[in-house]
Write a protein that holds these residues in place. Structure first.
Motif, PDB file in Angstrom:
ATOM      1  N   VAL A  36       0.962  -1.139   0.100  1.00 33.00           N
ATOM      2  CA  VAL A  36      -0.195   0.055  -0.185  1.00 33.00           C
ATOM      3  C   VAL A  36       0.992   1.260  -0.021  1.00 33.00           C
ATOM      4  CG1 VAL A  36      -1.923  -1.083   1.248  1.00 33.00           C
ATOM      5  CG2 VAL A  36      -0.127  -0.071   2.397  1.00 33.00           C
ATOM      6  N   ALA A  37       0.475   2.390  -0.875  1.00 32.48           N
ATOM      7  CA  ALA A  37       1.636   3.453  -0.872  1.00 32.48           C
ATOM      8  C   ALA A  37       0.854   4.418  -1.435  1.00 32.48           C
ATOM      9  CB  ALA A  37       2.497   2.964  -1.954  1.00 32.48           C
ATOM     10  N   ASN A 141       5.062   6.581   3.866  1.00 30.55           N
ATOM     11  CA  ASN A 141       4.156   6.832   2.889  1.00 30.55           C
ATOM     12  C   ASN A 141       3.809   5.416   2.385  1.00 30.55           C
ATOM     13  OD1 ASN A 141       2.592   9.492   2.453  1.00 30.55           O
ATOM     14  ND2 ASN A 141       4.951   9.914   2.942  1.00 30.55           N
ATOM     15  N   PHE A 142       4.197   4.270   2.857  1.00 26.95           N
ATOM     16  CA  PHE A 142       4.105   3.043   2.355  1.00 26.95           C
ATOM     17  C   PHE A 142       4.148   2.065   3.177  1.00 26.95           C
ATOM     18  CE2 PHE A 142       8.463   2.989   2.067  1.00 26.95           C
ATOM     19  CZ  PHE A 142       8.927   1.462   2.311  1.00 26.95           C
ATOM     20  N   SER A 143       3.579   0.809   2.979  1.00 31.34           N
ATOM     21  CA  SER A 143       3.972  -0.402   3.653  1.00 31.34           C
ATOM     22  C   SER A 143       4.049  -1.872   2.693  1.00 31.34           C
ATOM     23  CB  SER A 143       2.874  -0.627   4.725  1.00 31.34           C
ATOM     24  OG  SER A 143       2.986  -2.001   5.513  1.00 31.34           O
ATOM     25  N   ALA A 159      10.364  -3.097  -0.080  1.00 28.50           N
ATOM     26  CA  ALA A 159      10.511  -1.711   0.427  1.00 28.50           C
ATOM     27  C   ALA A 159      11.798  -1.206  -0.321  1.00 28.50           C
ATOM     28  CB  ALA A 159      10.685  -1.876   1.922  1.00 28.50           C
ATOM     29  N   GLU A 160      12.925  -1.669  -0.559  1.00 28.99           N
ATOM     30  CA  GLU A 160      13.852  -1.004  -1.203  1.00 28.99           C
ATOM     31  C   GLU A 160      13.492  -0.648  -2.455  1.00 28.99           C
ATOM     32  OE1 GLU A 160      16.869  -0.014   0.007  1.00 28.99           O
ATOM     33  OE2 GLU A 160      15.954  -0.207   1.982  1.00 28.99           O
ATOM     34  N   ALA A 161      13.044  -1.741  -3.355  1.00 25.50           N
ATOM     35  CA  ALA A 161      12.787  -1.328  -4.576  1.00 25.50           C
ATOM     36  C   ALA A 161      11.586  -0.207  -4.904  1.00 25.50           C
ATOM     37  CB  ALA A 161      12.149  -2.533  -5.394  1.00 25.50           C
ATOM     38  N   PHE A 162      10.684   0.075  -3.861  1.00 28.09           N
ATOM     39  CA  PHE A 162       9.675   0.968  -3.863  1.00 28.09           C
ATOM     40  C   PHE A 162      10.598   2.336  -3.706  1.00 28.09           C
ATOM     41  CE2 PHE A 162       6.674   3.850  -2.227  1.00 28.09           C
ATOM     42  CZ  PHE A 162       5.746   3.863  -3.124  1.00 28.09           C
ATOM     43  N   LYS A 163      11.288   2.434  -2.759  1.00 20.39           N
ATOM     44  CA  LYS A 163      12.103   3.440  -2.212  1.00 20.39           C
ATOM     45  C   LYS A 163      13.096   4.174  -3.518  1.00 20.39           C
ATOM     46  CE  LYS A 163      13.480   1.925   1.680  1.00 20.39           C
ATOM     47  NZ  LYS A 163      14.229   2.081   3.004  1.00 20.39           N
ATOM     48  N   ALA A 175       7.230  -2.271  -9.540  1.00 19.14           N
ATOM     49  CA  ALA A 175       8.493  -2.543  -9.386  1.00 19.14           C
ATOM     50  C   ALA A 175       8.854  -3.248  -8.080  1.00 19.14           C
ATOM     51  CB  ALA A 175       9.326  -1.341  -9.496  1.00 19.14           C
ATOM     52  N   ALA A 176       7.966  -2.744  -7.147  1.00 24.58           N
ATOM     53  CA  ALA A 176       8.202  -3.278  -5.866  1.00 24.58           C
ATOM     54  C   ALA A 176       7.755  -4.983  -5.847  1.00 24.58           C
ATOM     55  CB  ALA A 176       7.437  -2.861  -4.702  1.00 24.58           C
ATOM     56  N   MET A 177       6.734  -5.225  -6.450  1.00 26.18           N
ATOM     57  CA  MET A 177       6.191  -6.583  -6.717  1.00 26.18           C
ATOM     58  C   MET A 177       7.309  -7.463  -7.513  1.00 26.18           C
ATOM     59  SD  MET A 177       2.091  -6.644  -6.821  1.00 26.18           S
ATOM     60  CE  MET A 177       1.938  -5.879  -8.472  1.00 26.18           C
ATOM     61  N   GLU A 178       7.803  -6.854  -8.567  1.00 28.58           N
ATOM     62  CA  GLU A 178       8.914  -7.850  -9.324  1.00 28.58           C
ATOM     63  C   GLU A 178      10.097  -7.835  -8.464  1.00 28.58           C
ATOM     64  OE1 GLU A 178       7.891  -5.947 -13.599  1.00 28.58           O
ATOM     65  OE2 GLU A 178       9.201  -4.884 -12.527  1.00 28.58           O
ATOM     66  N   ALA A 179      10.373  -6.741  -7.510  1.00 33.24           N
ATOM     67  CA  ALA A 179      11.517  -7.249  -6.664  1.00 33.24           C
ATOM     68  C   ALA A 179      11.180  -8.506  -5.720  1.00 33.24           C
ATOM     69  CB  ALA A 179      11.642  -5.818  -5.883  1.00 33.24           C
ATOM     70  N   ALA A 180       9.944  -8.293  -5.339  1.00 33.47           N
ATOM     71  CA  ALA A 180       9.786  -9.733  -4.359  1.00 33.47           C
ATOM     72  C   ALA A 180       9.590 -10.858  -5.238  1.00 33.47           C
ATOM     73  CB  ALA A 180       7.986  -9.407  -4.085  1.00 33.47           C
TER      74      ALA A 180
END
Length: 328
Positions: A36-37, A141-143, A159-163, A175-180
């Motif tokens: 969530v962001a 601003n995210f979790s 988290a790192e990918a989103f930031k 991008a965050a999901m792809e990192a996961a």
């Protein structure tokens, strides 16, 4: 402060207690990872998810413009979505909303939940009996939250990918999901995904409040398909902007938008067609004819459509120019 506490207690008392059987057949096993962001520039809020479960977006992702977003997962309590948004709308913070929802839920120890509000405040929860690897990480601003993962480095990687990411909120969450997934993802594999983004302020029309609402219900590679869909979605955003420009008679602006749409989705005949129409309306008939000829060769129905655009004034050329096009 007393007023806020009074409101909180009133809401708590007004919400019916729902007795939840922890492993009820009515509660889908959406073991998954999600984010969530909030976009700090636009104020848009989003929630994105991927899971080895069919149609995960239909139960995990919830959002309301001007209010917030919710991700409810693990042994899902779907009511957390609409009820969580209602609590936010009535003035509770995400922390208070999470506490309220869990207090009334007998299955709280197998739930995973994240709530973000319009101000970027976030609260997340991982029940102690969620299937490992499970956990969450709250940032600015995210979790990010995950359960039944291959390893416990999945959500930190998100988290790192989103930031580090840039672009639209939807693109950053993807991008965050792809990192996961690159970190191992769901130990069972992958099947479906969803992205929902809502506006910072409601327009008053629910159909205009969603910026992105995409789902991949069943796929061997849902994130790859989601990236394809998001690219097409962006292209059609430019098409819609082009259409609006045509409506107000700004063909120059329409041309710019249609060109951007084509660049994102170059094999789409419709995008090429409306670009050609705009060129013709701008007096660039020779360039338009080249495009029309290529389109008509691939699908003659577009030629059949062309004269029908004259009456509604979507094609504003002379009869002689129209005949030039139809002879292609």
């Amino acid at each position: 402060m007393r007023l806020l506490i009074s409101v909180f207690m009133a809401l708590l008392c007004s919400i019916p207690v729902i007795s939840q059987q922890v492993y009820s057949k009515k509660q889908p096993f959406a073991h998954t990872y999600s984010i969530v962001a909030r976009d700090t520039v636009t104020g848009e809020m989003g929630v994105a998810v991927q899971s080895h479960w069919f149609s995960v977006g239909s139960i995990v992702t919830w959002g309301q413009a001007g209010v917030g977003v919710v991700a409810t997962q693990s042994f899902v309590n779907p009511s957390f979505g609409p009820r969580g948004l209602s609590l936010l709308e009535n003035g509770l913070t995400p922390k208070m909303a999470v506490e309220t929802l869990l207090k009334l839920d007998e299955g709280r120890e197998v739930r995973q939940l994240a709530i973000l509000d319009v101000h970027g405040n976030v609260e997340a929860y991982t029940g102690k009996n969620c299937i490992e690897a499970a956990g969450h990480l709250v940032g600015d601003n995210f979790s990010v939250q995950a359960n039944l993962m291959d390893k416990n480095t999945v959500w930190p990687a998100m988290a790192e990918a989103f930031k580090k990411s840039t672009g639209t909120l939807a693109a950053r969450m993807l991008a965050a999901m792809e990192a996961a997934q690159n970190e191992g993802g769901d130990i069972r594999g992958k099947q479906s995904a969803a992205i929902l983004v809502v506006k910072a302020k409601t327009t008053g029309n629910s159909w205009e409040d969603k910026v992105v609402d995409l789902r991949v219900e069943d796929s061997e590679n849902p994130l790859k398909e989601m990236r394809r869909l998001l690219t097409i979605h962006t292209a059609y955003d430019f098409m819609n902007k082009g259409d609006l420009a045509v409506e107000v008679g700004n063909n120059t602006l329409a041309k710019e938008h249609y060109m951007k749409a084509q660049q994102l989705n170059p094999d789409n005949l419709e995008m090429k067609y409306w670009y050609a129409v705009t060129l013709a309306n701008n007096g660039e008939l020779n360039e338009a004819k080249t495009i029309f000829k290529n389109i008509f060769k691939q699908n003659s129905k577009w030629k059949e459509l062309t004269p029908r655009l004259i009456k509604p004034k979507l094609l504003t050329i002379s009869e002689a120019q129209l005949q030039e096009i139809l002879k292609l």
